[in-house]
Enzyme design. Structure first.
Site, PDB file in Angstrom:
ATOM      1  N   GLU A  83       0.824  -1.211   0.000  1.00 17.93           N
ATOM      2  CA  GLU A  83       0.000   0.000   0.000  1.00 17.93           C
ATOM      3  C   GLU A  83       0.859   1.262   0.000  1.00 17.93           C
ATOM      4  O   GLU A  83       1.723   1.426   0.856  1.00 17.93           O
ATOM      5  CB  GLU A  83      -0.908  -0.012   1.249  1.00 17.93           C
ATOM      6  CG  GLU A  83      -1.916   1.120   1.264  1.00 17.93           C
ATOM      7  CD  GLU A  83      -2.860   1.075   2.476  1.00 17.93           C
ATOM      8  OE1 GLU A  83      -2.984   0.025   3.117  1.00 17.93           O
ATOM      9  OE2 GLU A  83      -3.469   2.121   2.760  1.00 17.93           O
ATOM     10  N   LYS A 270      -7.141  -0.447  11.811  1.00 21.25           N
ATOM     11  CA  LYS A 270      -6.556  -0.867  10.530  1.00 21.25           C
ATOM     12  C   LYS A 270      -5.344   0.004  10.225  1.00 21.25           C
ATOM     13  O   LYS A 270      -4.306  -0.473   9.767  1.00 21.25           O
ATOM     14  CB  LYS A 270      -7.595  -0.774   9.414  1.00 21.25           C
ATOM     15  CG  LYS A 270      -7.174  -1.424   8.096  1.00 21.25           C
ATOM     16  CD  LYS A 270      -6.338  -0.547   7.191  1.00 21.25           C
ATOM     17  CE  LYS A 270      -5.971  -1.250   5.880  1.00 21.25           C
ATOM     18  NZ  LYS A 270      -5.132  -0.401   5.021  1.00 21.25           N
ATOM     19  N   ASP A 286       4.592 -13.997  12.369  1.00 20.03           N
ATOM     20  CA  ASP A 286       3.281 -14.524  11.998  1.00 20.03           C
ATOM     21  C   ASP A 286       2.279 -13.375  12.168  1.00 20.03           C
ATOM     22  O   ASP A 286       1.794 -13.115  13.262  1.00 20.03           O
ATOM     23  CB  ASP A 286       2.929 -15.700  12.911  1.00 20.03           C
ATOM     24  CG  ASP A 286       1.579 -16.314  12.569  1.00 20.03           C
ATOM     25  OD1 ASP A 286       0.756 -15.635  11.913  1.00 20.03           O
ATOM     26  OD2 ASP A 286       1.342 -17.468  12.966  1.00 20.03           O
ATOM     27  N   HIS A 383      -3.077  11.016  -0.258  1.00 10.31           N
ATOM     28  CA  HIS A 383      -3.221   9.661  -0.774  1.00 10.31           C
ATOM     29  C   HIS A 383      -3.275   9.615  -2.285  1.00 10.31           C
ATOM     30  O   HIS A 383      -2.696   8.753  -2.920  1.00 10.31           O
ATOM     31  CB  HIS A 383      -4.535   9.078  -0.236  1.00 10.31           C
ATOM     32  CG  HIS A 383      -4.311   7.947   0.696  1.00 10.31           C
ATOM     33  ND1 HIS A 383      -4.744   6.687   0.430  1.00 10.31           N
ATOM     34  CD2 HIS A 383      -3.675   7.889   1.878  1.00 10.31           C
ATOM     35  CE1 HIS A 383      -4.399   5.894   1.414  1.00 10.31           C
ATOM     36  NE2 HIS A 383      -3.757   6.607   2.314  1.00 10.31           N
TER      37      HIS A 383
HETATM   38  P1  NDP Z   1       9.632 -22.806  16.654  1.00 12.56           P
HETATM   39  O1  NDP Z   1       8.772 -23.985  16.671  1.00 12.56           O
HETATM   40  O2  NDP Z   1      10.566 -22.651  15.523  1.00 12.56           O
HETATM   41  O3  NDP Z   1      10.348 -22.799  18.046  1.00 12.56           O
HETATM   42  C1  NDP Z   1      11.261 -21.882  18.498  1.00 12.56           C
HETATM   43  C2  NDP Z   1      12.372 -22.672  19.124  1.00 12.56           C
HETATM   44  O4  NDP Z   1      13.570 -21.940  19.029  1.00 12.56           O
HETATM   45  C3  NDP Z   1      12.197 -22.889  20.591  1.00 12.56           C
HETATM   46  O5  NDP Z   1      11.346 -23.955  20.864  1.00 12.56           O
HETATM   47  C4  NDP Z   1      13.619 -23.155  21.046  1.00 12.56           C
HETATM   48  O6  NDP Z   1      13.903 -24.536  20.924  1.00 12.56           O
HETATM   49  C5  NDP Z   1      14.462 -22.426  20.004  1.00 12.56           C
HETATM   50  N1  NDP Z   1      15.205 -21.302  20.592  1.00 12.56           N
HETATM   51  C6  NDP Z   1      16.515 -21.030  20.402  1.00 12.56           C
HETATM   52  N2  NDP Z   1      16.891 -19.939  21.095  1.00 12.56           N
HETATM   53  C7  NDP Z   1      15.808 -19.499  21.744  1.00 12.56           C
HETATM   54  C8  NDP Z   1      15.564 -18.400  22.633  1.00 12.56           C
HETATM   55  N3  NDP Z   1      16.532 -17.552  22.999  1.00 12.56           N
HETATM   56  N4  NDP Z   1      14.316 -18.232  23.106  1.00 12.56           N
HETATM   57  C9  NDP Z   1      13.334 -19.068  22.749  1.00 12.56           C
HETATM   58  N5  NDP Z   1      13.502 -20.119  21.927  1.00 12.56           N
HETATM   59  C10 NDP Z   1      14.722 -20.342  21.424  1.00 12.56           C
HETATM   60  O7  NDP Z   1       8.779 -21.456  16.708  1.00 12.56           O
HETATM   61  P2  NDP Z   1       7.660 -21.032  17.716  1.00 12.56           P
HETATM   62  O8  NDP Z   1       7.412 -22.026  18.778  1.00 12.56           O
HETATM   63  O9  NDP Z   1       8.005 -19.651  18.135  1.00 12.56           O
HETATM   64  O10 NDP Z   1       6.365 -21.021  16.801  1.00 12.56           O
HETATM   65  C11 NDP Z   1       6.180 -20.015  15.847  1.00 12.56           C
HETATM   66  C12 NDP Z   1       5.592 -20.593  14.590  1.00 12.56           C
HETATM   67  O11 NDP Z   1       4.399 -21.289  14.882  1.00 12.56           O
HETATM   68  C13 NDP Z   1       5.240 -19.551  13.599  1.00 12.56           C
HETATM   69  O12 NDP Z   1       5.796 -19.910  12.367  1.00 12.56           O
HETATM   70  C14 NDP Z   1       3.707 -19.604  13.544  1.00 12.56           C
HETATM   71  O13 NDP Z   1       3.270 -19.262  12.257  1.00 12.56           O
HETATM   72  C15 NDP Z   1       3.410 -21.018  13.898  1.00 12.56           C
HETATM   73  N6  NDP Z   1       2.107 -21.358  14.469  1.00 12.56           N
HETATM   74  C16 NDP Z   1       1.198 -20.414  14.882  1.00 12.56           C
HETATM   75  C17 NDP Z   1      -0.017 -20.786  15.434  1.00 12.56           C
HETATM   76  C18 NDP Z   1      -0.947 -19.724  15.926  1.00 12.56           C
HETATM   77  O14 NDP Z   1      -0.574 -18.561  15.995  1.00 12.56           O
HETATM   78  N7  NDP Z   1      -2.192 -20.038  16.326  1.00 12.56           N
HETATM   79  C19 NDP Z   1      -0.386 -22.205  15.577  1.00 12.56           C
HETATM   80  C20 NDP Z   1       0.661 -23.095  15.177  1.00 12.56           C
HETATM   81  C21 NDP Z   1       1.846 -22.689  14.630  1.00 12.56           C
HETATM   82  P3  NDP Z   1      14.867 -25.258  21.991  1.00 12.56           P
HETATM   83  O15 NDP Z   1      14.391 -24.844  23.340  1.00 12.56           O
HETATM   84  O16 NDP Z   1      14.697 -26.691  21.738  1.00 12.56           O
HETATM   85  O17 NDP Z   1      16.233 -24.723  21.692  1.00 12.56           O
END
Ligand code: NDP
Length: 429
Positions: A83, A270, A286, A383
């Site tokens: 936009e 918005k 996300d 705009h």
């Molecule tokens: P991930 O599943 O990629 O998990 C993030 C991982 O990063 C953590 O579990 C952790 O794993 C690792 N990590 C490394 N360093 C850090 C840190 N400093 N702090 C925190 N974690 C760290 O991503 P998210 O769990 O954040 O999930 C986000 C995704 O989920 C997005 O893509 C979203 O689109 C999607 N999603 C959204 C939904 C919704 O909004 N309703 C539903 C389902 C999915 P470890 O501890 O093992 O190192």
């Protein structure tokens, strides 16, 4: 600090010179500049790993929001948006705010909510007690799924039980919803919360004797709010041949309107999300989750309200915004998408909380720019100039003709594709 977001004349530079300036300031490699330019930002191989049935990639313009100063620090904000006016508006508003001392912002810890729905549990009071009695056990089990998260200082923090009135129907049982509060640190957290919610479900069934249905995060991340404020001296608002008091009054009136009327509040919000979504997309967030959270939060009192408000106080216009921001600097596509990596490098935040503060400030800046025009001369004037370029391209104008046709369209006061075609034809030799 060698980075300044106050880059006078940046918008007038050719694109390559803008890139060169940013490249010098952030010491970007040729490869990183290439990512910003967008050439090959996302490898089709990666795209194919990210989603299903991939057939290619999809591009959006990437612009830089300038002049932003939050808590005394300058930020250049990458914004992916289709936009027109969004990037200009945020930069313009941020310039006025920086001259008034900048935005002041803060953000909560990364506390997210996982929900577990329990049914057939018998007595609601007894079931609630049983869950709360097992709190330590539930938290320990939750944390066993993410030892690295706990080691980092995050993890499950608390368990709450909510009894909600049953919706109309034959089954009168109130809804019993267990909330697990989880500090997800630098991650948005959806996946890790869902793992916890699913993981603790059998224990919750065991202590309640009930049956668990849904186990998933809530996007109403109201324990993870970010807030920003700004205070602008009235004389600094003078514009459109109007005194600052009058512009401020228009903005305060717009705020009152949005507070009283959901029809207006939707449009108000918005505008806020115009800025927030653009930064969200550029930084790999996300944005549906941010949108869902923002609008649910806007409705928390039972009426849909504005996320930001404006009022006059002691010779100043004061703006405030508060909204949930479940952002990440890790997780999801963030470490996968190379363009996102460069965008985050430009943001140069120390962590996800600082990122949330900048997002909140961007939302408030975007809102300010819209209300300033709406409460005075209207937005169409500004705009239409931008829109005219789009119309000129639609009509077939290319290169230098785009600006020429756009200018003539605005002059004619008639920004339509038909008119643009006419003008374009008249330009041809
Ligand atoms: P991930 O599943 O990629 O998990 C993030 C991982 O990063 C953590 O579990 C952790 O794993 C690792 N990590 C490394 N360093 C850090 C840190 N400093 N702090 C925190 N974690 C760290 O991503 P998210 O769990 O954040 O999930 C986000 C995704 O989920 C997005 O893509 C979203 O689109 C999607 N999603 C959204 C939904 C919704 O909004 N309703 C539903 C389902 C999915 P470890 O501890 O093992 O190192």
């Amino acid at each position: 600090d060698t980075v300044t977001s106050r880059l006078a004349g940046f918008h007038k530079l050719p694109m390559e010179e803008r890139l060169a300036q940013i490249g010098r300031m952030f010491r970007l490699s040729e490869e990183e500049l290439e990512q910003l330019r967008g050439v090959g930002t996302l490898d089709p191989v990666l795209a194919n790993q990210m989603i299903e049935n991939a057939v290619g990639t999809f591009s959006l313009p990437l612009g830089l929001g300038l002049n932003l100063n939050v808590n005394g620090r300058d930020y250049i904000v990458p914004m992916a948006v289709e936009e027109p006016s969004v990037v200009a508006a945020v930069s313009f508003a941020s310039k006025i705010v920086r001259e008034s001392g900048g935005f002041v912002a803060e953000a909560d810890e990364s506390m997210m909510i996982g929900q577990v729905q329990v049914s057939n549990y018998g007595d609601p009071i007894k079931a609630t007690e049983n869950i709360l009695d097992a709190k330590e056990q539930i938290l320990a089990l939750a944390n066993s799924f993410h030892p690295a998260m706990v080691a980092r200082g995050g993890g499950a923090r608390d368990v709450e039980v909510r009894l909600l009135p049953a919706p109309e129907g034959p089954r009168g049982e109130p809804l019993l919803i267990v909330h697990i509060l989880i500090d997800t640190q630098e991650a948005m957290g959806a996946n890790l919360i869902n793992t916890v919610a699913e993981g603790v479900a059998p224990l919750i069934e065991q202590v309640t004797g009930g049956r668990v249905y849904l186990r998933i995060l809530s996007n109403l991340a109201d324990r993870r709010l970010a807030r920003a404020t700004c205070r602008i001296p009235l004389p600094m608002l003078a514009d459109f041949d109007l005194p600052g008091e009058e512009i401020a009054e228009g903005i305060a009136q717009a705020s009152r309107f949005a507070e009283a009327d959901p029809y207006r509040a939707a449009t108000h919000n918005k505008g806020v999300m115009n800025g927030i979504d653009a930064v969200a997309i550029a930084t790999g967030q996300d944005w549906r989750s941010i949108e869902a959270g923002a609008h649910a939060f806007a409705c928390r009192g039972g009426q849909y309200r504005p996320l930001s408000t404006w009022y006059l106080e002691e010779g100043h216009l004061v703006g405030r915004i508060e909204l949930p921001l479940a952002l990440g600097t890790v997780g999801g596509p963030i470490k996968v998408h190379p363009g996102v990596q460069v965008a985050l490098k430009l943001m140069r935040v120390s962590g996800v909380r600082e990122l949330s503060m900048v997002f909140a400030a961007v939302g408030l800046a975007q809102n300010f720019a819209a209300l300033r025009a709406l409460g005075s001369v209207g937005i169409q004037k500004g705009h239409m100039a931008m829109h005219a370029r789009c119309v000129a391209v639609t009509a077939g104008a290319r290169g230098g003709d785009v600006e020429k046709v756009a200018n003539l369209l605005v002059k004619a006061g008639h920004v339509k594709v038909e008119k643009a075609r006419e003008i374009l034809a008249s330009l041809l030799p």
